[in-house]
Design a protein around this motif. Structure first.
Motif, PDB file in Angstrom:
ATOM      1  N   ILE A 299       0.824  -1.205   0.000  1.00 27.71           N
ATOM      2  CA  ILE A 299       0.000   0.000   0.000  1.00 27.71           C
ATOM      3  C   ILE A 299       0.861   1.258   0.000  1.00 27.71           C
ATOM      4  O   ILE A 299       0.674   2.157  -0.831  1.00 27.71           O
ATOM      5  N   VAL A 300       1.800   1.349   0.950  1.00 29.81           N
ATOM      6  CA  VAL A 300       2.631   2.556   1.035  1.00 29.81           C
ATOM      7  C   VAL A 300       3.462   2.769  -0.236  1.00 29.81           C
ATOM      8  O   VAL A 300       3.507   3.887  -0.765  1.00 29.81           O
ATOM      9  N   PRO A 301       4.144   1.741  -0.784  1.00 29.76           N
ATOM     10  CA  PRO A 301       4.864   1.978  -2.045  1.00 29.76           C
ATOM     11  C   PRO A 301       3.955   2.396  -3.194  1.00 29.76           C
ATOM     12  O   PRO A 301       4.343   3.232  -4.015  1.00 29.76           O
ATOM     13  N   CYS A 302       2.749   1.822  -3.246  1.00 27.68           N
ATOM     14  CA  CYS A 302       1.838   2.186  -4.338  1.00 27.68           C
ATOM     15  C   CYS A 302       1.392   3.637  -4.222  1.00 27.68           C
ATOM     16  O   CYS A 302       1.332   4.369  -5.220  1.00 27.68           O
ATOM     17  N   ILE A 303       1.084   4.084  -2.991  1.00 27.83           N
ATOM     18  CA  ILE A 303       0.679   5.480  -2.811  1.00 27.83           C
ATOM     19  C   ILE A 303       1.836   6.415  -3.159  1.00 27.83           C
ATOM     20  O   ILE A 303       1.645   7.468  -3.791  1.00 27.83           O
ATOM     21  N   ALA A 304       3.051   6.041  -2.755  1.00 29.90           N
ATOM     22  CA  ALA A 304       4.214   6.879  -3.071  1.00 29.90           C
ATOM     23  C   ALA A 304       4.444   6.977  -4.574  1.00 29.90           C
ATOM     24  O   ALA A 304       4.749   8.055  -5.098  1.00 29.90           O
ATOM     25  N   ILE A 305       4.282   5.852  -5.264  1.00 30.14           N
ATOM     26  CA  ILE A 305       4.465   5.877  -6.721  1.00 30.14           C
ATOM     27  C   ILE A 305       3.351   6.678  -7.385  1.00 30.14           C
ATOM     28  O   ILE A 305       3.578   7.390  -8.378  1.00 30.14           O
ATOM     29  N   LEU A 330       3.579   4.395 -14.598  1.00 30.83           N
ATOM     30  CA  LEU A 330       2.571   3.437 -15.062  1.00 30.83           C
ATOM     31  C   LEU A 330       3.117   2.008 -15.028  1.00 30.83           C
ATOM     32  O   LEU A 330       2.422   1.076 -14.578  1.00 30.83           O
ATOM     33  N   LEU A 331       4.335   1.807 -15.451  1.00 32.60           N
ATOM     34  CA  LEU A 331       4.923   0.473 -15.434  1.00 32.60           C
ATOM     35  C   LEU A 331       5.134  -0.023 -14.005  1.00 32.60           C
ATOM     36  O   LEU A 331       4.936  -1.218 -13.721  1.00 32.60           O
ATOM     37  N   SER A 332       5.508   0.848 -13.099  1.00 30.74           N
ATOM     38  CA  SER A 332       5.717   0.443 -11.699  1.00 30.74           C
ATOM     39  C   SER A 332       4.412  -0.028 -11.065  1.00 30.74           C
ATOM     40  O   SER A 332       4.377  -1.043 -10.365  1.00 30.74           O
ATOM     41  N   ILE A 333       3.325   0.674 -11.320  1.00 31.30           N
ATOM     42  CA  ILE A 333       2.037   0.277 -10.747  1.00 31.30           C
ATOM     43  C   ILE A 333       1.555  -1.029 -11.374  1.00 31.30           C
ATOM     44  O   ILE A 333       0.927  -1.864 -10.699  1.00 31.30           O
ATOM     45  N   CYS A 334       1.844  -1.253 -12.637  1.00 33.88           N
ATOM     46  CA  CYS A 334       1.474  -2.529 -13.277  1.00 33.88           C
ATOM     47  C   CYS A 334       2.190  -3.700 -12.626  1.00 33.88           C
ATOM     48  O   CYS A 334       1.622  -4.798 -12.503  1.00 33.88           O
ATOM     49  N   PHE A 360      -7.712   1.880 -10.424  1.00 33.81           N
ATOM     50  CA  PHE A 360      -7.979   3.312 -10.499  1.00 33.81           C
ATOM     51  C   PHE A 360      -6.677   4.095 -10.693  1.00 33.81           C
ATOM     52  O   PHE A 360      -6.637   5.078 -11.435  1.00 33.81           O
ATOM     53  N   THR A 361      -5.634   3.653 -10.025  1.00 27.69           N
ATOM     54  CA  THR A 361      -4.354   4.340 -10.156  1.00 27.69           C
ATOM     55  C   THR A 361      -3.804   4.210 -11.571  1.00 27.69           C
ATOM     56  O   THR A 361      -3.272   5.176 -12.142  1.00 27.69           O
ATOM     57  N   SER A 503      -6.593  15.952  -6.982  1.00 33.40           N
ATOM     58  CA  SER A 503      -7.897  15.804  -6.314  1.00 33.40           C
ATOM     59  C   SER A 503      -8.442  14.394  -6.473  1.00 33.40           C
ATOM     60  O   SER A 503      -8.954  13.798  -5.506  1.00 33.40           O
ATOM     61  N   PHE A 504      -8.347  13.849  -7.681  1.00 33.86           N
ATOM     62  CA  PHE A 504      -8.874  12.505  -7.912  1.00 33.86           C
ATOM     63  C   PHE A 504      -8.101  11.460  -7.108  1.00 33.86           C
ATOM     64  O   PHE A 504      -8.701  10.548  -6.513  1.00 33.86           O
ATOM     65  N   ILE A 505      -6.790  11.569  -7.065  1.00 33.41           N
ATOM     66  CA  ILE A 505      -5.986  10.589  -6.330  1.00 33.41           C
ATOM     67  C   ILE A 505      -6.282  10.659  -4.837  1.00 33.41           C
ATOM     68  O   ILE A 505      -6.480   9.635  -4.163  1.00 33.41           O
ATOM     69  N   VAL A 506      -6.347  11.864  -4.287  1.00 28.75           N
ATOM     70  CA  VAL A 506      -6.611  12.009  -2.847  1.00 28.75           C
ATOM     71  C   VAL A 506      -8.004  11.525  -2.496  1.00 28.75           C
ATOM     72  O   VAL A 506      -8.195  10.755  -1.531  1.00 28.75           O
ATOM     73  N   LEU A 507      -8.995  11.946  -3.258  1.00 35.07           N
ATOM     74  CA  LEU A 507     -10.378  11.552  -2.945  1.00 35.07           C
ATOM     75  C   LEU A 507     -10.585  10.051  -3.113  1.00 35.07           C
ATOM     76  O   LEU A 507     -11.231   9.407  -2.270  1.00 35.07           O
TER      77      LEU A 507
END
Length: 518
Positions: A299-305, A330-334, A360-361, A503-507
């Motif tokens: 979770i934390v690495p994904c939010i940071a990326i 984009l490649l890191s989240i994949c 969503f990310t 805004s979209f990422i935070v919400l």
């Protein structure tokens, strides 16, 4: 070999202490003879042939039978006589296939309880759970009761499960390689006929894994025990009263799962194959996943990326690395998405919560990549290829900068008119040619002196060159102003994309995680 065979024939007698001075009784000889193995060539041995006036005599037996019986007799004589006699009396005429009931129409009441020791493994991919547990089964067997006063105060004895009748309790939803994974523990029998059987085992059973809120999920696991061959009219399963049949006094905590609740209940089932009712006991427990591991590793690495997507919009378009940053994010989240999919079972019933967040990310970053391409394209536009419409000038150069709290671009510069330093009067720019001027004054080239005419032609040529240079400078200035407007427009769109993406990422992050926690 014969001695080992004799030991297996009556292994219960070998568990007592030896009293070699006690003489064997006639009943003991009878039990020995009943367990003496015979070959095809051996003849049956009777009491008359072996016992005469208390002395052992061999009249009719072969050498092989004699050796077998003597070995077994030695083992029997060397044990405690009271306990040996008790085992002999209890097993005499005992049939392990007959239920311990007075009448055939009655059923045997078996009390079932579970001692959960440890949750060994939860396999979400294959939807299997592995636990270490003990089963406690108790029932009454009138054939195994005795008076302790007649047997030196012995109140309990132990039998192998194959020596007496035991209920065929099985785990219905077992997925182990050996379907019955119970250890063949001894059965403890008390003098009043109470039989207590506590076999331990490593149980592997199937359960439905709900992955909707992974890694904030809760799972309900159930172990279904019941008789495989006895229906309700022959065997009645009763849930133990202690701890509602589900004991956690010796439970060892698991590092990944927290046991939050337990429950046990008795069911009566009717199957299509058999019209008789079948009783079963279901032990269910609820476990909740501990999210510390997944928080630090997923979770934390994904939010940071994901936050790097926001930083990408603050990167200047002229640097050339704006699109590369977004694509790397984009490649890191994949990669994280593939890791979550490998841990989740292949099902179409639900999508994991963490997978939904990653989805969503990925969509957000993909839209950011498209937006970055549009921004870079607008930044590199010129008046030679594109023309900015008046509506775009009003929206992106006036209203949107004011809404985004950005400094408005400078207005289009108009060069000042030339003024005379002596008379401060406006002087018109020379636009007519020399020929037109002479025609206007009704003169010709012949009336002008040759030297003066040459000077006028040179001045006219110089004037033409100055006009061309002025036109070129003015065009370059106008092109630079138009290119600046396109670049400023790309900066405005970049700022709008930054606010929208942030805004979209935070919400979405707050909404998804709050829904999972609540």
């Amino acid at each position: 070999m014969y001695l080992a065979h004799a030991c297996r024939s009556h292994n219960a007698l070998t568990q007592t202490r030896c009293l070699p001075n006690d003489p064997p009784s006639t009943s003991m000889y009878s039990h020995v003879l009943s367990h003496c193995p015979q070959t095809d060539s051996d003849q049956p041995i009777s009491m008359n042939t072996l016992i005469s006036d208390g002395n052992v005599q061999v009249t009719k037996c072969s050498t092989t039978s004699l050796i077998r019986c003597v070995c077994y007799l030695c083992i029997t004589v060397s044990t405690a006589p009271e306990e040996s006699q008790l085992y002999i009396d209890l097993l005499t005429n005992y049939n392990v296939y007959v239920r311990p009931v007075a009448h055939a129409t009655e059923n045997v009441s078996v009390t079932i309880g579970l001692f959960l020791q440890q949750i060994v493994n939860v396999d979400e991919k294959n939807q299997k759970v592995e636990v270490n547990a003990w089963i406690k089964a108790t029932w009454y067997d009138p054939k195994l009761s005795w008076d302790p006063k007649k047997y030196a105060g012995i109140q309990d004895v132990r039998f192998k499960p194959n020596q007496i009748w035991t209920p065929d309790i099985l785990l219905y939803n077992s997925v182990a390689d050996e379907f019955d994974s119970l250890y063949a523990a001894n059965v403890l029998v008390y003098y009043d006929g109470l039989c207590t059987w506590i076999p331990p085992g490593i149980f592997k059973f199937s359960t439905q894994i709900h992955i909707t809120w992974f890694p904030f999920d809760e799972q309900i696991c159930a172990l279904k025990f019941g008789s495989w061959s006895y229906d309700g009219s022959k065997l009645d399963l009763v849930l133990a009263e202690e701890e509602n049949g589900f004991d956690l006094s010796t439970y060892i905590r698991n590092g990944e799962w927290e046991l939050t609740d337990k429950h046990a209940e008795r069911h009566i089932m009717y199957y299509k194959c058999c019209p008789e009712p079948y009783f079963d006991i279901v032990f269910s427990f609820k476990i909740q996943r501990k999210t510390l591991y997944y928080g630090f590793n997923l979770i934390v690495p994904c939010i940071a990326i994901t936050l790097l997507t926001i930083i990408g919009f603050t990167y200047p378009a002229e640097a050339g690395e704006k699109i590369s940053i977004q694509i790397n994010v984009l490649l890191s989240i994949c990669i994280f998405q593939n890791y979550v999919s490998e841990m989740s079972p292949a099902t179409s019933e639900a999508i994991p919560f963490l997978g939904t967040y990653f989805l969503f990310t990925i969509l957000t970053v993909a839209i950011s990549v498209v937006g970055t391409v549009v921004i870079v394209n607008i930044y590199n536009r010129t008046t030679k290829t594109h023309h900015m419409a008046p509506v775009m000038i009003k929206v992106f150069l006036r209203y949107m900068p004011w809404a985004m709290m950005m400094k408005a671009p400078r207005k289009r510069y108009k060069p000042r008119e030339h003024f005379s330093e002596l008379h401060y009067r406006r002087v018109s720019r020379p636009t007519d040619t020399l020929k037109e001027i002479l025609a206007l004054r009704q003169q010709s080239f012949d009336t002008i002196p040759l030297k003066k005419l040459a000077q006028l032609l040179v001045l006219e040529k110089m004037l033409d060159d100055v006009k061309q240079m002025n036109a070129m400078s003015r065009n370059e200035f106008n092109d630079d102003l138009d290119a600046h407007e396109w670049r400023y427009m790309s900066t405005v769109i970049d700022r709008i994309s930054l606010y929208c993406c942030a805004s979209f990422i935070v919400l979405s992050t707050v909404a998804l995680f709050l829904s999972a926690v609540m």
